[in-house]
Structure formats: structure tokens, C-alpha cells
Motif scaffolding. Sequence first.
Motif, PDB file in Angstrom:
ATOM      1  N   GLU A  62      85.218  89.854   4.954  1.00 13.91           N
ATOM      2  CA  GLU A  62      85.191  91.009   3.668  1.00 13.91           C
ATOM      3  C   GLU A  62      83.784  91.474   3.749  1.00 13.91           C
ATOM      4  O   GLU A  62      83.625  92.690   3.431  1.00 13.91           O
ATOM      5  CB  GLU A  62      85.228  90.000   2.231  1.00 13.91           C
ATOM      6  N   LEU A  63      82.628  90.679   4.038  1.00 14.53           N
ATOM      7  CA  LEU A  63      81.400  91.231   4.197  1.00 14.53           C
ATOM      8  C   LEU A  63      81.491  92.706   5.344  1.00 14.53           C
ATOM      9  O   LEU A  63      80.704  93.503   4.909  1.00 14.53           O
ATOM     10  CB  LEU A  63      80.406  90.153   4.577  1.00 14.53           C
ATOM     11  N   ALA A  64      81.978  92.289   6.068  1.00 16.35           N
ATOM     12  CA  ALA A  64      82.086  93.376   7.410  1.00 16.35           C
ATOM     13  C   ALA A  64      82.736  94.690   6.758  1.00 16.35           C
ATOM     14  O   ALA A  64      82.141  95.832   7.047  1.00 16.35           O
ATOM     15  CB  ALA A  64      82.877  92.826   8.410  1.00 16.35           C
ATOM     16  N   ARG A  65      84.082  94.279   5.735  1.00 16.52           N
ATOM     17  CA  ARG A  65      84.495  95.437   5.283  1.00 16.52           C
ATOM     18  C   ARG A  65      83.786  96.359   4.415  1.00 16.52           C
ATOM     19  O   ARG A  65      83.526  97.378   4.267  1.00 16.52           O
ATOM     20  CB  ARG A  65      85.979  94.759   4.705  1.00 16.52           C
ATOM     21  N   LEU A  66      83.110  95.472   3.463  1.00 18.93           N
ATOM     22  CA  LEU A  66      82.255  96.192   2.611  1.00 18.93           C
ATOM     23  C   LEU A  66      80.973  96.814   3.329  1.00 18.93           C
ATOM     24  O   LEU A  66      80.563  98.004   2.831  1.00 18.93           O
ATOM     25  CB  LEU A  66      81.556  95.063   1.686  1.00 18.93           C
ATOM     26  N   ALA A  67      80.504  96.414   4.281  1.00 18.35           N
ATOM     27  CA  ALA A  67      79.386  96.951   5.104  1.00 18.35           C
ATOM     28  C   ALA A  67      79.699  98.334   5.352  1.00 18.35           C
ATOM     29  O   ALA A  67      78.819  99.429   5.617  1.00 18.35           O
ATOM     30  CB  ALA A  67      78.808  96.122   6.188  1.00 18.35           C
ATOM     31  N   HIS A  68      81.099  98.400   5.899  1.00 18.85           N
ATOM     32  CA  HIS A  68      81.514  99.676   6.681  1.00 18.85           C
ATOM     33  C   HIS A  68      81.938 100.544   5.421  1.00 18.85           C
ATOM     34  O   HIS A  68      81.844 101.842   5.809  1.00 18.85           O
ATOM     35  CB  HIS A  68      82.560  99.475   7.541  1.00 18.85           C
ATOM     36  N   ALA A  69      82.603 100.166   4.609  1.00 24.90           N
ATOM     37  CA  ALA A  69      83.022 100.942   3.216  1.00 24.90           C
ATOM     38  C   ALA A  69      81.931 101.495   2.361  1.00 24.90           C
ATOM     39  O   ALA A  69      82.114 102.249   1.597  1.00 24.90           O
ATOM     40  CB  ALA A  69      84.006 100.004   2.174  1.00 24.90           C
ATOM     41  N   TYR A 414      96.675 101.483  12.441  1.00 23.09           N
ATOM     42  CA  TYR A 414      96.150 102.938  12.127  1.00 23.09           C
ATOM     43  C   TYR A 414      95.466 103.172  10.834  1.00 23.09           C
ATOM     44  O   TYR A 414      95.047 104.532  10.655  1.00 23.09           O
ATOM     45  CB  TYR A 414      97.076 104.071  12.871  1.00 23.09           C
ATOM     46  N   VAL A 415      95.482 102.243  10.024  1.00 24.50           N
ATOM     47  CA  VAL A 415      95.177 102.536   8.818  1.00 24.50           C
ATOM     48  C   VAL A 415      93.909 101.638   8.501  1.00 24.50           C
ATOM     49  O   VAL A 415      93.427 100.590   9.383  1.00 24.50           O
ATOM     50  CB  VAL A 415      96.043 101.831   7.680  1.00 24.50           C
ATOM     51  N   GLU A 416      92.834 102.185   7.632  1.00 24.25           N
ATOM     52  CA  GLU A 416      91.718 101.465   7.447  1.00 24.25           C
ATOM     53  C   GLU A 416      91.623 100.079   6.935  1.00 24.25           C
ATOM     54  O   GLU A 416      90.825  99.300   7.235  1.00 24.25           O
ATOM     55  CB  GLU A 416      90.808 102.480   6.420  1.00 24.25           C
ATOM     56  N   GLU A 417      92.744  99.593   6.201  1.00 20.87           N
ATOM     57  CA  GLU A 417      92.669  98.154   6.015  1.00 20.87           C
ATOM     58  C   GLU A 417      92.870  97.320   7.308  1.00 20.87           C
ATOM     59  O   GLU A 417      92.412  96.062   7.132  1.00 20.87           O
ATOM     60  CB  GLU A 417      94.013  97.890   5.133  1.00 20.87           C
ATOM     61  N   SER A 418      93.152  97.753   8.278  1.00 22.46           N
ATOM     62  CA  SER A 418      93.125  97.263   9.582  1.00 22.46           C
ATOM     63  C   SER A 418      91.819  97.203  10.388  1.00 22.46           C
ATOM     64  O   SER A 418      91.089  97.784  10.474  1.00 22.46           O
ATOM     65  CB  SER A 418      94.186  97.809  10.732  1.00 22.46           C
ATOM     66  N   VAL A 419      91.538  95.656  10.560  1.00 22.56           N
ATOM     67  CA  VAL A 419      90.307  95.446  11.416  1.00 22.56           C
ATOM     68  C   VAL A 419      90.298  96.279  12.733  1.00 22.56           C
ATOM     69  O   VAL A 419      89.272  96.807  13.168  1.00 22.56           O
ATOM     70  CB  VAL A 419      90.222  93.847  11.589  1.00 22.56           C
ATOM     71  N   VAL A 420      91.412  96.326  13.397  1.00 20.45           N
ATOM     72  CA  VAL A 420      91.428  96.995  14.885  1.00 20.45           C
ATOM     73  C   VAL A 420      91.323  98.501  14.623  1.00 20.45           C
ATOM     74  O   VAL A 420      90.628  99.105  15.578  1.00 20.45           O
ATOM     75  CB  VAL A 420      92.753  96.730  15.394  1.00 20.45           C
ATOM     76  N   ALA A 421      91.289  99.110  13.418  1.00 19.67           N
ATOM     77  CA  ALA A 421      90.906 100.626  13.316  1.00 19.67           C
ATOM     78  C   ALA A 421      89.527 100.763  13.531  1.00 19.67           C
ATOM     79  O   ALA A 421      88.855 101.680  14.103  1.00 19.67           O
ATOM     80  CB  ALA A 421      91.376 101.134  12.006  1.00 19.67           C
ATOM     81  N   ARG A 422      88.617  99.868  12.893  1.00 17.81           N
ATOM     82  CA  ARG A 422      87.270  99.821  12.835  1.00 17.81           C
ATOM     83  C   ARG A 422      86.678  99.526  14.324  1.00 17.81           C
ATOM     84  O   ARG A 422      85.974 100.201  14.809  1.00 17.81           O
ATOM     85  CB  ARG A 422      86.643  98.754  11.876  1.00 17.81           C
ATOM     86  N   LEU A 423      87.710  98.509  14.744  1.00 17.53           N
ATOM     87  CA  LEU A 423      87.294  98.194  16.443  1.00 17.53           C
ATOM     88  C   LEU A 423      87.293  99.329  17.248  1.00 17.53           C
ATOM     89  O   LEU A 423      86.652  99.782  18.350  1.00 17.53           O
ATOM     90  CB  LEU A 423      87.932  96.997  16.962  1.00 17.53           C
ATOM     91  N   TYR A 424      88.313 100.179  17.027  1.00 14.83           N
ATOM     92  CA  TYR A 424      88.901 101.379  17.704  1.00 14.83           C
ATOM     93  C   TYR A 424      87.596 102.496  17.760  1.00 14.83           C
ATOM     94  O   TYR A 424      87.063 102.991  18.626  1.00 14.83           O
ATOM     95  CB  TYR A 424      89.853 102.169  17.227  1.00 14.83           C
ATOM     96  N   ARG A 425      86.946 102.703  16.366  1.00 16.25           N
ATOM     97  CA  ARG A 425      85.670 103.407  16.264  1.00 16.25           C
ATOM     98  C   ARG A 425      84.571 103.062  16.996  1.00 16.25           C
ATOM     99  O   ARG A 425      83.863 103.526  17.377  1.00 16.25           O
ATOM    100  CB  ARG A 425      85.677 103.992  14.663  1.00 16.25           C
ATOM    101  N   GLU A 426      84.505 101.490  17.089  1.00 16.67           N
ATOM    102  CA  GLU A 426      83.096 100.906  17.511  1.00 16.67           C
ATOM    103  C   GLU A 426      83.219 101.027  19.022  1.00 16.67           C
ATOM    104  O   GLU A 426      82.093 100.953  19.612  1.00 16.67           O
ATOM    105  CB  GLU A 426      83.319  99.623  16.875  1.00 16.67           C
TER     106      GLU A 426
END
Length: 556
Positions: A62-69, A414-426
Motif C-alpha cells: 500500500e505504501l508503494a501504491r501511495l508513493a506512485h499515486a 492492464y489496469v492501474e490497480e494491478s502491481v504488474v502495470a506499474r512494473l511494466y512502466r518501470e
Amino acid sequence: MTGSAKTHDTHEVFNQVPPLVDYDAFLTDRCLVAALAREGAGWARKRLSRLGGIAGASATQELARLAHANPPRLRTHDGCGNRIDEVEFHPAWHELMSIGMKAGVHSLAWTEERPGAHAARVALAFIMNQAENGVCCPLAMTFAAVPALRRQPELAATWLPRITSSEYDERFVPAREKAGCTMGMAMTEKQGGSDVRANSSRAEPIDAGGPDEAYLLTGHKWFCSAPMSDAFLTLAQAPGGLSCFLVPRFRPDGSRNRFLIQRLKDKLGNRSNASTEIEYDQTWAQMVGEEGRGVATILEMVQHTRLDASVSAAAIMRQAVALAIHHAAHRSAFQRRLIDQPVMQGVLADLVLDSTAATMLVMRLGGAFDRGARGDSGEAAFARLATAVTKYLICKRAPAAVSEALECHGGNGYVEESVVARLYREAPVNGVWEGSGNVICLDTLRAMDKDPASLEAVRAELAASSGSDRRYDAFVTSLDGLLADRAALERRAREATGRIALALAGSLMLRHAPPALADAYCASRLTADHAAPAYGGLPPGTAVSEVIDYGRPTTA
């Protein structure tokens, strides 16, 4: 109408996958656990498990999600019009930074005297990247600054206790007032990019000049990550040539240094971490190392940050593959779990092979850095060449692997709630950071030419698996032929670099992976017969279930 609230449930929701949280990201990684012991760092197992539990915790995710959001915001001026050049981060960022520094992700290799300290720190960085990638940028730069600072004993005495501290202090105050500090770097400029010798920033001595002396810098830096670090290593043209300098955010008298942040980069990924363009305008700095020897001085920092770029890419692959296997194990389609369907098994097993090889490579590098630092010249030579080829291979494979892992989730990936979407951009950032593919390949050729011992050390590593597999032997023989054709090497630099890395990975797989994985790797990576345009094209007879089980995120 009654007083009870009316519900709007239209049907029972089922066949959805529970999140992969509240697990130990270390103990559930069989490859990493084995590699830690193999590289002489088994003593760090409890430390790794502690961070693994934190990284896998739902609260940390959740911290990771918040840091990116809530990405960082630039404040150039205060309400009275004074220049302040500060970047504000969400509290989640600071909490994640505190987790990383407390664990020693930035410092263990320098503070722990036992053999295996570098390997243990690589494993820590590998796990921390699975908690959140953005904070690992300043942690990596802080780690990598130590060898460069050691070239200037006076600066080392002042700064090393600060940047190896396990305390994270987010306050924007002079370094001498802080419990712990972080270090950044600013090298590239608009006109040069990777060609840092084209830098035009000027450094004028305040007095006599020379190592440890004060200078005033004027110029522009195109990329400066983690701008709220306490100091930065940078390059500028001194009277005697391109030199390395340390630029603190505060001058010795406690006033703010002229570190002018022009804008934040609007990046594809790595959004929790601030990257900036900065101007030096009579900015106070101290010379590190000899005048005119800036590239040589900062080169060790670059070598260590390249190691961490490889670690980050390998960790992204591991997390993406673990998420894909977890999803397939809990999701059904066409009356069967995805993980039981042959076509999905082929994809997952193929992904596990690349992830396993990447983990083995970065942990082997961690061991080489450690033994090289302790006086083993052969291991130091091995690290010089192996770091470049490892970064090239892993950073090229990571985006493709994450893309395939995302596809395993279908639309949910492919939606932002997915961790893997963040990994794809990273995933692409590590291929760009500290040298794009072509730069790395040219450095590979340069290392072989200027340091023949590095190639001999790699050949010795490859020889350790000679005779284990005919496909591997044939691949190494063809590699020898390629490297012997010096006239054509620059044109074929990418092929040569990639094939050296594949051979190293094959050697490690043959010696340390379960036979099913070693066989599948040799069959699919070291021969042309079964080369496939995408994941999922493993040759017939591959023990896909055994390979998938090896990569499954469950405690052995």
C-alpha cells in the motif's frame, strides 16, 4: 419501505484472484535463498527474511501504491519569492526510504566486515526492489558513492559515516545536523548524454584548486535523480580538464547552495522517484580525486550503479513472474485452472527460466564484487566484464518478460490497480540508466581490449561447466569464434555482449539450477533449433511443471 439499506448486489463474485500479499519475498524465492548461501552470505538469512516479510506485506504494498499515486512535486520558491528548490514527497516515500536504509540496502557491503557482505547487500536490494523500485534509485547511488569518495580521504572521513548510517533523515537541513544522509549523482548534459566527455559545465577554483579544494560550478545537468539527496557527485570542466566534484545541498556556512532545479522530468515510469534538470550557478563544490581524472574517479561509482541496475531489472522480473504464477494458480478458464493448461504452462515455465538466470547472474556478481574487494584479482577482473554483459542481457529481457507476465493476467494486468502495470512502466528504466544498450556493448569491447584479464576470468567461469552439456559446449565454441574476429566485433557488439551473458547464465544454470531448468535453458537459449519469437515456445519434452514449481512464490 423498511429502514434497512437496500443492497445492490446483482450476483456472487467468484473466480477472482486474491492479492499476492503478506508473504516472505525472500523465503519464497528458492533461487535467491540458494544463491545467498552459495555466495558465502548465509549468515544474512534472518536479515533477508525480515526484509522479505516487510516487502511482501500488504501494508508495504500500500505504501508503494501511495508513493506512485502521489508523485513528487517541485517547489522552486517559497511564499515570499525566495528560491528554495525543494521537492516534496508523499509520506509513503519517506517510510519506504526508512525501511530500505534501516535494512542496510545502501550500506551493508561497507559496514559488514564478514565475507559475503556484497552478495548479502545485492540480495537486500533485490528484495527492496520488490517492495518499491523508485526508492532503490537513491539507495543505489548512496551505496555506489562510497568507492569514489574513498579516493579523497578528507571527504571520505566526513561523508562515509553519514551515508552508511542506517537512519533515514528526511529533513532538508545541512548534512552535519542529520542522523543519516543520501548521495546522488548528476553527470549527463543536453549536448552529450552518455558522452560525458562532451560536458561543458565549468569549475573555477576559489583558491589554489586541486583535490579536496573548493570550486564554483556553472552549467546545466540534463538528468539528476533524487534531488533531495544531501550531496551529489558530478562532472565539470576544471582548468586541468574534466574532473569529479562533490556538490552538497548546503554550503559550509549553512546557507543553501545554488542548486537550481529547473523542472521535474515527466517520466514513463519510476514515477515515485523525482528526476530533475538542474542548473549550477556559482555552485559550491569540492574536487574529488585528481584534476582532469573525473571519468576515472567516478567510474567505480558507475560500475556499482550498473550492478544495481541489473539487480533492479532482475527483481522486477522475479516479481512479475511470481505474480503471473500466482494469478494462474488461482484463476480458471474453460473449466480448468490457468496453471493446468499446457499453453499457459509453456509461457510460465519460459518466464521462470529467464527470471532464474537473472537472479543467478546478479548474485554471482555480488559474490565477485565481494571477493574482488577482499583482494581476489581474478574475481575483480571477472566483475569488470561480467557487470556490463549482465546488465545488457537482463535489462533487455526484463521489459519483454514483464509484458508477457502482464498478458498472463488478461485485462486485469492492464489496469492501474494491478502491481504488474506499474512494473511494466518501470521495466525499461534500467536499460537506459547508467548506459543504454549500445554504450554497454561498446564498454564490453573496451573492457576486453584494455583489460584482457577480464575476458580470461570470464572464460575460466565458462570452463567450469565445460563437458556438462553438448549444447552449452557448442555455444561456447561458437562464442570463441565470434570473439576471435576482432575486425568485425564493433559491428557485432550487441551479438557478442548478449552471447557472453547467455553463456555465463548457461554455466550458472548447469552448475546450480535443478536439472530440468538447466536442460530447458540450454535447449531454448543456447541453440537455434528452438528459438521462438515470444515466450511459450519451449521445445517438446521440457518439464514445464517442475520449472514452474521452482519459480512459484511459496516457501519450500
